[in-house]
Design an enzyme around this catalytic site. Structure first.
Site, short mmCIF file in Angstrom:
data_model
loop_
_atom_site.label_atom_id
_atom_site.label_comp_id
_atom_site.label_asym_id
_atom_site.label_seq_id
_atom_site.Cartn_x
_atom_site.Cartn_y
_atom_site.Cartn_z
NE ARG A 1 36.52 -2.48 30.38
CZ ARG A 1 36.76 -1.22 30.75
NH1 ARG A 1 36.46 -0.24 29.93
NH2 ARG A 1 37.31 -0.95 31.92
NE ARG B 1 31.09 -0.16 34.41
CZ ARG B 1 32.32 0.27 34.16
NH1 ARG B 1 32.92 1.06 35.04
NH2 ARG B 1 32.94 -0.06 33.05
CD GLU C 1 34.08 5.55 34.93
OE1 GLU C 1 33.27 6.17 34.23
OE2 GLU C 1 35.19 5.15 34.52
CB SER D 1 32.28 10.05 34.19
OG SER D 1 33.40 9.23 34.39
NE ARG E 1 29.69 4.31 26.21
CZ ARG E 1 29.94 4.94 27.35
NH1 ARG E 1 30.97 4.58 28.09
NH2 ARG E 1 29.15 5.91 27.78
#
Length: 429
Positions: free
Chosen positions: A280, A394, A352, A355, A265
């Site tokens: 990130r 993460r 986070e 999801s 990404r």
């Protein structure tokens, strides 16, 4: 993609539900839909008259009319005129349909009635917490990247030399821990009935469109310019298209898949945020959970998917909380979504790590994913659900921070020890 028939019949409801997600105008779609239906009606009338003329010519000739006479010539001329009009209408209809499809593709999913209405993450609703008693009492905890760099497990400088910023090279125990986490997660999920998939990482535009990444998120994806291929932003994208344009039997449902892939990404709009560490990155590893289910089982399957993702955090004994996202904070394709946030001691807050989304029939419409019930006519769109199970980098960050010792070494979670040769500590002097 939204159901055009429902939008046409219930524009006020659709507009109100979309308003809780942002500013969307349905008027251009409704106007083009009206125009297309008028053209379709006109085309039907012209086609009917053309068929009547064809029959009339045959009947009159059969009844003795001169095939070269003026009466037959007039009918043939009218038929030719009608064919010319039909030829003019067809491209107009195609253009309107393409415009309607493009406008529909830009609309997000409608929030489920049980999704809280809210503008952004500040209005998400905490559902539960787990492991409060496990939150470590660490004085001046080190950030995961400080631990990783101290032991040589993470090298961001060399990764930048190889690629650019927001990449990392994992070395030694860093690489081993990443690999252990991937294997651990896949083993846990396959034991729960998920079938493992190793999909292509390069994917075409149709796959990105089906999952909802295109056209909206084109700028956040990496594309191979010489081909119609993109680097997968998440395994959700290729797994969504495993059955694209297929009609499944109802007896095949539900279908559960788990998939490990590297994910890519651009993280557009994230500049200045989480510039250090694993939170990130442009490239990261993730294990994805995905379900193809009957609409009647959609809600129950969603709740179980969330629990399956939570089970990984519980097995690793990492404190976390579960949030239900409000309408303004949900992903584009989701109608209902829960986020899992893991505790990071160095930041002193939850972040986070997963999801878990119920997309209803939104992706199924975009990818033409249908099923047929036994003994019934026609087909029905199935429902798709997805969730991270988990984001591997993460998870590593959470382990390094929550399991750090005062001397800088890191304890290995009990459940993970078999995947690291029985080792109980990493980085011990």
């Amino acid at each position: 993609m939204l159901d055009l028939r429902y939008l046409r019949s219930n524009p006020d409801d659709v507009q109100a539900r979309l308003a809780s997600r942002g500013d969307y105008d349905l008027a251009p779609i409704l106007e083009r839909d009206r125009q297309q239906r008028e053209l379709e009606q006109q085309r039907t009338q012209l086609q009917t008259r053309s068929n009547e003329i064809g029959k009339a010519v045959g009947q009159k000739i059969k009844g003795g009319a001169d095939p070269t006479g003026p009466e037959i010539a007039a009918l043939k001329q009218e038929g030719n005129d009608l064919k010319a009009q039909l030829a003019d209408l067809e491209p107009q209809e195609r253009q309107l349909k393409a415009e309607i499809d493009a406008l529909l593709a830009a609309l997000p999913n409608l929030p489920d009635p049980t999704t809280p209405v809210g503008k952004d993450e500040t209005e998400n609703v905490e559902v539960r917490r787990w492991g409060d008693e496990l939150i470590p009492a660490i004085v001046d905890p080190l950030a995961h990247y400080e631990i990783g760099e101290r032991h040589g497990w993470m090298n961001f400088e060399r990764a930048t030399r190889i690629a650019q910023s927001r990449f990392v090279a994992l070395i030694g125990d860093g690489a081993a821990l990443e690999r252990a986490l991937i294997s651990f997660m896949l083993d846990r999920h396959t034991a729960k009935g998920y079938q493992e998939v190793l999909p292509p990482i390069l994917i075409n535009s149709a796959s990105l469109t089906a999952s909802g990444q295109l056209p909206k998120f084109a700028d956040e994806s990496f594309k191979c310019d010489r081909d119609d291929l993109w680097l997968a932003p998440t395994a959700e994208v290729p797994v969504t298209s495993l059955y694209r344009d297929e009609i499944l039997d109802e007896a095949q449902l539900p279908i559960y898949h788990c998939a490990y892939t590297p994910c890519f990404r651009r993280e557009a709009g994230s500049y200045g945020r989480d510039t250090r560490g694993l939170i990130r990155l442009h490239q990261f590893n993730k294990v994805e959970l995905f379900k193809f289910v009957h609409p009647d089982q959609s809600e129950a399957e969603h709740q179980q998917l969330v629990l399956d993702a939570e089970a990984i955090l519980q097995a690793l004994e990492l404190p976390y909380r579960t949030l239900q996202l409000c309408s303004g904070d949900m992903g584009f394709s989701a109608q209902k979504c829960y986020d899992l946030e893991v505790w990071l001691p160095a930041q002193g807050k939850y972040r986070e790590i997963s999801s878990c989304s119920n997309c209803g029939d939104f992706q199924a419409r975009r990818g033409n994913l249908r099923f047929k019930a036994a003994g019934k006519k026609g087909t029905q769109f199935l429902h798709t659900l997805n969730g991270s199970g988990l984001a591997v980098g993460r998870t590593m960050a959470a382990i390094l921070e929550n399991y750090q010792n005062p001397d800088g070494s890191v304890r290995v979670p009990t459940a993970l020890q078999p995947y690291l040769g029985g080792r109980t500590v990493l980085g011990a002097a």
